[in-house]
Write a protein that holds these residues in place. Structure first.
Motif, PDB file in Angstrom:
ATOM      1  N   LYS A   1       0.847  -1.185   0.000  1.00 60.13           N
ATOM      2  CA  LYS A   1       0.000   0.000   0.000  1.00 60.13           C
ATOM      3  C   LYS A   1       0.884   1.235   0.000  1.00 60.13           C
ATOM      4  O   LYS A   1       2.039   1.176   0.438  1.00 60.13           O
ATOM      5  CB  LYS A   1      -0.923  -0.003   1.218  1.00 60.13           C
ATOM      6  CG  LYS A   1      -0.158   0.055   2.531  1.00 60.13           C
ATOM      7  CD  LYS A   1      -1.019  -0.237   3.725  1.00 60.13           C
ATOM      8  CE  LYS A   1      -2.005   0.864   3.962  1.00 60.13           C
ATOM      9  NZ  LYS A   1      -2.666   0.736   5.274  1.00 60.13           N
TER      10      LYS A   1
ATOM     11  N   PRO B   1       6.559   2.996  -6.116  1.00 54.95           N
ATOM     12  CA  PRO B   1       6.085   1.672  -6.546  1.00 54.95           C
ATOM     13  C   PRO B   1       7.204   0.672  -6.801  1.00 54.95           C
ATOM     14  O   PRO B   1       7.059  -0.516  -6.510  1.00 54.95           O
ATOM     15  CB  PRO B   1       5.299   1.977  -7.824  1.00 54.95           C
ATOM     16  CG  PRO B   1       5.486   3.403  -8.138  1.00 54.95           C
ATOM     17  CD  PRO B   1       6.045   4.089  -6.948  1.00 54.95           C
TER      18      PRO B   1
ATOM     19  N   VAL C   1      -2.314  -4.376  -4.356  1.00 57.07           N
ATOM     20  CA  VAL C   1      -1.868  -3.020  -4.027  1.00 57.07           C
ATOM     21  C   VAL C   1      -3.083  -2.172  -3.677  1.00 57.07           C
ATOM     22  O   VAL C   1      -4.000  -2.021  -4.492  1.00 57.07           O
ATOM     23  CB  VAL C   1      -1.105  -2.367  -5.203  1.00 57.07           C
ATOM     24  CG1 VAL C   1      -0.596  -0.983  -4.798  1.00 57.07           C
ATOM     25  CG2 VAL C   1       0.055  -3.244  -5.656  1.00 57.07           C
ATOM     26  N   ASP C   2      -3.082  -1.623  -2.463  1.00 59.03           N
ATOM     27  CA  ASP C   2      -4.205  -0.795  -2.024  1.00 59.03           C
ATOM     28  C   ASP C   2      -3.842   0.683  -2.161  1.00 59.03           C
ATOM     29  O   ASP C   2      -2.673   1.049  -2.122  1.00 59.03           O
ATOM     30  CB  ASP C   2      -4.549  -1.123  -0.561  1.00 59.03           C
ATOM     31  CG  ASP C   2      -5.953  -0.662  -0.186  1.00 59.03           C
ATOM     32  OD1 ASP C   2      -6.744  -0.362  -1.103  1.00 59.03           O
ATOM     33  OD2 ASP C   2      -6.255  -0.614   1.017  1.00 59.03           O
TER      34      ASP C   2
ATOM     35  N   VAL D   1      -3.877   2.609  -4.718  1.00 61.51           N
ATOM     36  CA  VAL D   1      -2.911   2.689  -5.820  1.00 61.51           C
ATOM     37  C   VAL D   1      -2.872   4.080  -6.459  1.00 61.51           C
ATOM     38  O   VAL D   1      -1.885   4.457  -7.097  1.00 61.51           O
ATOM     39  CB  VAL D   1      -3.220   1.581  -6.860  1.00 61.51           C
ATOM     40  CG1 VAL D   1      -4.456   1.918  -7.683  1.00 61.51           C
ATOM     41  CG2 VAL D   1      -2.022   1.314  -7.757  1.00 61.51           C
TER      42      VAL D   1
ATOM     43  N   ILE E   1       4.076   3.325 -11.248  1.00 66.31           N
ATOM     44  CA  ILE E   1       3.231   2.173 -10.913  1.00 66.31           C
ATOM     45  C   ILE E   1       2.828   1.409 -12.182  1.00 66.31           C
ATOM     46  O   ILE E   1       2.668   0.181 -12.148  1.00 66.31           O
ATOM     47  CB  ILE E   1       1.972   2.602 -10.107  1.00 66.31           C
ATOM     48  CG1 ILE E   1       1.194   1.376  -9.594  1.00 66.31           C
ATOM     49  CG2 ILE E   1       1.055   3.493 -10.915  1.00 66.31           C
ATOM     50  CD1 ILE E   1       1.912   0.511  -8.608  1.00 66.31           C
TER      51      ILE E   1
ATOM     52  N   VAL F   1       3.521  -2.537 -12.643  1.00 60.67           N
ATOM     53  CA  VAL F   1       2.431  -3.508 -12.835  1.00 60.67           C
ATOM     54  C   VAL F   1       2.693  -4.352 -14.080  1.00 60.67           C
ATOM     55  O   VAL F   1       2.540  -5.581 -14.064  1.00 60.67           O
ATOM     56  CB  VAL F   1       1.065  -2.781 -12.941  1.00 60.67           C
ATOM     57  CG1 VAL F   1      -0.014  -3.718 -13.478  1.00 60.67           C
ATOM     58  CG2 VAL F   1       0.652  -2.241 -11.577  1.00 60.67           C
TER      59      VAL F   1
ATOM     60  N   VAL G   1      -5.282  -4.377  -7.962  1.00 64.65           N
ATOM     61  CA  VAL G   1      -5.093  -3.053  -7.372  1.00 64.65           C
ATOM     62  C   VAL G   1      -6.447  -2.456  -7.018  1.00 64.65           C
ATOM     63  O   VAL G   1      -7.456  -2.731  -7.668  1.00 64.65           O
ATOM     64  CB  VAL G   1      -4.325  -2.085  -8.316  1.00 64.65           C
ATOM     65  CG1 VAL G   1      -2.971  -2.655  -8.689  1.00 64.65           C
ATOM     66  CG2 VAL G   1      -5.129  -1.761  -9.561  1.00 64.65           C
TER      67      VAL G   1
ATOM     68  N   GLY H   1      -8.292   1.393  -5.920  1.00 65.95           N
ATOM     69  CA  GLY H   1      -8.026   2.822  -5.818  1.00 65.95           C
ATOM     70  C   GLY H   1      -9.211   3.689  -6.187  1.00 65.95           C
ATOM     71  O   GLY H   1     -10.242   3.218  -6.673  1.00 65.95           O
TER      72      GLY H   1
END
Ligand SMILES: [Zn+2]
Length: 217
Positions: A38, A77, A93-94, A96, A103, A107, A119, A121
């Motif tokens: 996160k 990231p 991933v929180d 995001v 990022i 990813v 993810v 977001g």
């Protein structure tokens, strides 16, 4: 396992973190090893190493639920790779939207390594503008889960109650101005969920399409 990016998108209080943890748990039961990360900016409730969900509460009733999945806080990231274990099969991933543009290649790199990515977001900030790299991640997603909260706008003692897709920022109970800083992490004392009709952003420039007559007439 095929490459797969799942994006969970929704306004605050829509249950994104809960859904992220649910998917994390499903994979865990399938004996897939996963890791959760996160953005370190998310320090809600003084639990930076946990994914904390804060469900929409009734007026005046504060509550939050802490789920057992741990979310390792990282600032950039690419720091994720320093913690990645060789047998990791999926990465969650929180928050995001708080990460910078790196990022996206991070990813893509995980997917290229045949690691599943989930993810969660905010697609838009409190102004209703695209938030961070969420627009890009949504276009890259194999699967999109769009979640809604309930509009808490109150008029004449009644709650609106329609599906909420926007995050309303309040400062001292009043809608925040368009020019106020975007990032301020907090619970319901600062933000609430609103339907489009009850999402107010004072000072937001109105950009409307202006039709013009053809000069060839
Ligand atoms: Zn409403």
């Amino acid at each position: 396992m095929a490459e797969k990016l799942t994006v969970i998108a929704g306004c605050m209080f829509a249950g994104k973190s809960t859904e992220l943890v649910r998917l994390f748990d499903l994979n865990r039961h399938a004996s897939l090893k996963g890791q959760a990360f996160k953005a370190s900016i998310d320090q809600r409730y003084g639990k930076p190493d946990k994914i904390v969900v804060h469900p929409q509460s009734d007026n005046g009733f504060e509550c939050h639920i802490e789920l057992p999945a741990t979310g390792l806080p990282i600032e950039k990231p690419e720091e994720l790779f320093g913690f990645l274990k060789p047998d990791t099969k999926f990465v969650a991933v929180d928050e995001v939207q708080f990460f910078n543009e790196n990022i996206v290649p991070v990813v893509k790199t995980l997917l290229a390594k045949n690691i599943q990515v989930i993810v969660a977001g905010l697609p838009t900030d409190f102004r209703g503008e695209p938030f961070g790299q969420m627009p890009v991640l949504l276009t890259l997603a194999d699967q999109i889960t769009r979640l809604q909260a309930i509009c808490k706008f109150e008029q004449d003692g009644k709650i609106c109650g329609r599906p909420a897709t926007r995050t309303q920022r309040l400062i001292n109970g009043q809608p925040a101005n368009f020019d106020d800083p975007i990032i301020l992490v907090g619970g319901e004392e600062s933000y609430t969920a609103r339907c489009p009709d009850h999402h107010f952003v004072p000072g937001k420039p109105r950009v409307l399409f202006q039709s013009t007559k053809s000069k060839r007439e």
